[in-house]
Design an enzyme around this catalytic site. Structure first.
Site, PDB file in Angstrom:
ATOM      1  N   SER A 555      59.018  64.953  44.056  1.00 55.75           N
ATOM      2  CA  SER A 555      58.720  63.650  44.145  1.00 55.75           C
ATOM      3  C   SER A 555      58.701  62.794  42.930  1.00 55.75           C
ATOM      4  O   SER A 555      58.296  63.260  41.975  1.00 55.75           O
ATOM      5  CB  SER A 555      57.568  63.415  45.077  1.00 55.75           C
ATOM      6  OG  SER A 555      56.985  61.948  44.994  1.00 55.75           O
ATOM      7  N   TYR A 568      48.584  65.024  47.285  1.00 54.85           N
ATOM      8  CA  TYR A 568      50.139  65.161  47.332  1.00 54.85           C
ATOM      9  C   TYR A 568      50.638  65.062  45.833  1.00 54.85           C
ATOM     10  O   TYR A 568      51.461  65.943  45.789  1.00 54.85           O
ATOM     11  CB  TYR A 568      50.264  63.894  47.995  1.00 54.85           C
ATOM     12  CG  TYR A 568      51.895  63.772  48.368  1.00 54.85           C
ATOM     13  CD1 TYR A 568      52.727  64.393  49.257  1.00 54.85           C
ATOM     14  CD2 TYR A 568      52.473  62.720  47.353  1.00 54.85           C
ATOM     15  CE1 TYR A 568      54.175  64.122  49.384  1.00 54.85           C
ATOM     16  CE2 TYR A 568      53.817  62.724  47.509  1.00 54.85           C
ATOM     17  CZ  TYR A 568      54.763  63.219  48.569  1.00 54.85           C
ATOM     18  OH  TYR A 568      56.128  63.325  48.629  1.00 54.85           O
TER      19      TYR A 568
END
Length: 678
Positions: A555, A568
């Site tokens: 990400s 996350y």
């Protein structure tokens, strides 16, 4: 074409081809003769409709038929240059074609056109080939069928065989068909229904005779220690052996695999005649063109250790390649095509089963089906007599036939990922599904692994049948479940080449609101899950010795400190560094490890749909339906990122263009300056 004739021929073909006892996949051909009107002269013309080259009877449609002018087809007899030049007649068939379209004429066209009967079938039934490969096949044919079926000595398919069968029919008006030595059967009749009935009568009569008169143990006694392992042990051993065996089968060219533990295979592998019969190879041309002339057989008992089996398989593979090269050198001449490869396409492991290989999954599966046909043939021939296939010299003439080489040359160029086996986690939706879809479209076999089995199977079904994709359940946070998923992959397709660590979830919370359970859940799925998947897959990749790719869908957040996503972002940073660590560790095995950093993939995203989108929208003070555009507006390119963009990056990273690239992270974020890699 008269619609009645077409319909009769196609439906008869479909019925015959639907039952494997009648013929193997893509094996045999059928024909019908009839009258149609010539659109040029307006006169009636007699035509021959026959299954074309490469088609399959069970799925035959009108497009798979070749249509020829029968007068021109039969006139070829007058220009036939003789046996030594009979291959030239295949090109001559093109000058007999009627109308547009249709399939290319097959080598068996002469058999159908020259035999004086309105309807002709040529099939490859196991029972019929058992008689055709028996040492005393001619005597057995007379004994079983009397004057209704005539023995035809082995002759390579072609124009001369058509002439031979035509002459035999004319000399034996009471005959309804023939046994083709070493090959199969043919039948004929005045109507389509009668022709089908005659074919089935020959097949069923042969099968019944073998059943009633054959030896109860045609393969000899069971050899102690070679019996089938129990289900659990057998599948575990097959999964452990599969990557190494696939690597052996792929020495010359990458192959996809298929595994079968059919009871008939396991029985054959347990018997005392296994070695001598396997060494004789197959006989029907359709069989050995798919299986090579003979299999590679592990000569160790089922209870041998896996280390012993792997070591012995390595020795046998070396010997097999040398033996095949000697076969080629013995029979090749100056006009022969180059050797196509010396690796086995069938590998038999007593107690475990059969591994078969091909350029794609369908070819690998069909190769296994053909060798099962060969086992059935050997069983029938040995039950009545002695299995006696055609000679290696004749096998070579077909395997390296100029016409076969021309057929291979006409095949379309393989797609970029053809022959590759991909394992994608979290692939039932969103980014993972887009990646799986793109890889399948590029020719890869795809395993869709997801926590939700039903969704995984539904996603796989969208991509095609099980020769293209399968869906399996996989909890990536559980080591046993991950190993089970990798085992399922290598059993389904023979091995593994390409792994995409995509499974993920996210909880958008501030540091103070993030619980220990929140932290553990996200790290278990992404950081730990990627580690477990990569570890299990790496073992198979190393055993194969074929290199491979591992891709991490990380990400932008792995390098960018955004608000309210401590758990996350931290686990994505963990994944990002796994890429670097594994690239270094696995490089010596030819395994490349790369990562992709997407951002703002809202449309089609499972993570965003599960509540993350609402939380991020609230964090940034925008409506959830505008979140995708919000992310786009803050990028350099001002373009929204969708799952297909990530799939495109996977395609490029795992294709042929970046073969010297490993340890790289590719941003797919439309340009987020704060996430530029340094």
């Amino acid at each position: 074409m008269t619609s009645t004739t077409a319909h009769e021929l196609i439906t008869r073909s479909n019925r015959l081809g639907a039952d494997k006892k009648n013929t193997n996949y893509a094996g045999g051909n059928t024909s019908a003769k009839g009258i149609d009107r010539d659109p040029v002269t307006g006169e009636d013309v007699e035509l021959l409709w026959v299954k074309g080259s490469g088609g399959d009877l069970g799925t035959l449609t009108e497009a798979g038929l070749t249509t020829l002018r029968l007068d021109r087809m039969r006139a070829l007899v007058n220009v036939y240059p003789g046996l030594e030049r009979e291959d030239e007649m295949v090109a001559a068939f093109d000058y007999c074609l009627h109308g547009k379209g249709g399939a290319a004429p097959s080598i068996d066209t002469a058999m159908h056109g020259l035999v004086n009967a309105p309807h002709v079938d040529h099939l490859h039934p196991d029972a019929g080939i058992a008689i055709a490969t028996a040492a005393d096949g001619e005597v057995l044919t007379q004994k079983i069928f009397g004057s209704k079926v005539i023995w035809v000595p082995w002759r390579r398919p072609g124009f001369q065989l058509g002439l031979d069968i035509a002459a035999i029919k004319e000399a034996n008006p009471e005959a309804i068909g023939c046994i083709l030595g070493g090959h199969g059967i043919s039948a004929w009749a005045d109507t389509s229904d009668e022709c089908e009935a005659n074919s089935l009568w020959i097949i069923n009569t042969a099968a019944a005779y073998i059943e009633e008169n054959g030896s109860p143990e045609p393969f000899g006694a069971v050899v102690p220690g070679f019996e089938a392992l129990n289900d659990t042990e057998r599948l575990a051993r097959a999964a452990a052996l599969a990557p190494t065996i696939r690597g052996m089968a792929s020495r010359d060219k990458p192959m996809v695999g298929h595994f079968s533990d059919d009871a008939r295979v396991l029985d054959f592998l347990s018997r005392e005649k296994l070695a001598p019969l396997a060494a004789l190879g197959t006989s029907c041309p359709d069989h050995f063109l798919r299986t090579k002339i003979k299999p590679m057989v592990l000569d160790l008992p089922a209870d041998a250790t896996i280390e012993e089996q792997l070591a012995r398989l390595g020795e046998l593979h070396t010997a097999y390649r040398a033996d095949y090269a000697a076969y080629y050198e013995t029979h090749a001449d100056a006009t022969s095509p180059a050797m196509r490869g010396a690796d086995p396409l069938i590998v038999l492991v007593p107690g475990v089963g059969m591994f078969s290989y091909g350029a794609n999954k369908q070819t690998a599966r069909v190769a296994g089906e053909f060798y099962l046909n060969a086992i059935n043939v050997m069983r029938g021939a040995e039950a009545l007599s002695t299995y006696t296939p055609i000679s290696d010299a004749e096998k070579f003439r077909i395997e390296y036939w100029a016409l076969e080489e021309a057929k291979l040359a006409r095949m379309p160029k393989p797609k970029s990922h053809a022959g590759r086996i991909a394992f994608v986690t979290g692939a039932a939706s969103g980014i993972g599904k887009a990646i799986a879809t793109r890889l399948a479209a590029e020719g890869a076999c795809v395993v869709i692994a997801d926590l939700d089995l039903a969704k995984a199977q539904a996603a796989a079904a969208e991509l095609g049948n099980t020769d293209v994709a399968i869906g399996i359940s996989a909890n990536v946070a559980d080591a046993a479940a991950v190993q089970g998923a990798i085992d399922a992959t290598v059993l389904a397709f023979g091995g593994i080449d390409l792994v995409v660590n995509n499974a993920g979830l996210s909880l958008s919370k501030s540091l103070l609101d993030t619980t220990e359970a929140d932290w553990d859940l996200q790290h278990d799925v992404m950081a730990k899950g990627s580690f477990l998947v990569s570890k299990a897959a790496a073992k198979a990749l190393i055993d194969q010795g074929m290199g491979g790719d591992i891709i991490y869908i990380s990400s932008k957040n792995s390098v960018f400190a955004g608000p309210n996503n401590i758990a996350y972002s931290a686990t994505k940073a963990d994944q990002a560094h796994q890429v670097r660590l594994l690239a270094v560790e696995l490089g010596e095995y030819g395994v490349r490890v790369n990562g992709i950093n997407p951002d703002g993939v809202v449309r089609g995203s499972g993570i965003f749909a599960s509540g993350w989108g609402a939380n991020r929208a609230a964090t940034y003070g925008v409506d959830e339906e505008n979140l995708g555009q919000f992310y786009a507006n803050r990028t350099i390119l001002k373009r929204e990122v969708i799952p297909q963009n990530v799939a495109d990056a996977v395609y490029v990273l795992t294709g042929s263009e970046l073969t010297r690239t490993t340890g790289l992270h590719i941003p797919v974020d439309s340009g987020v300056a704060a996430a530029f890699l340094r």
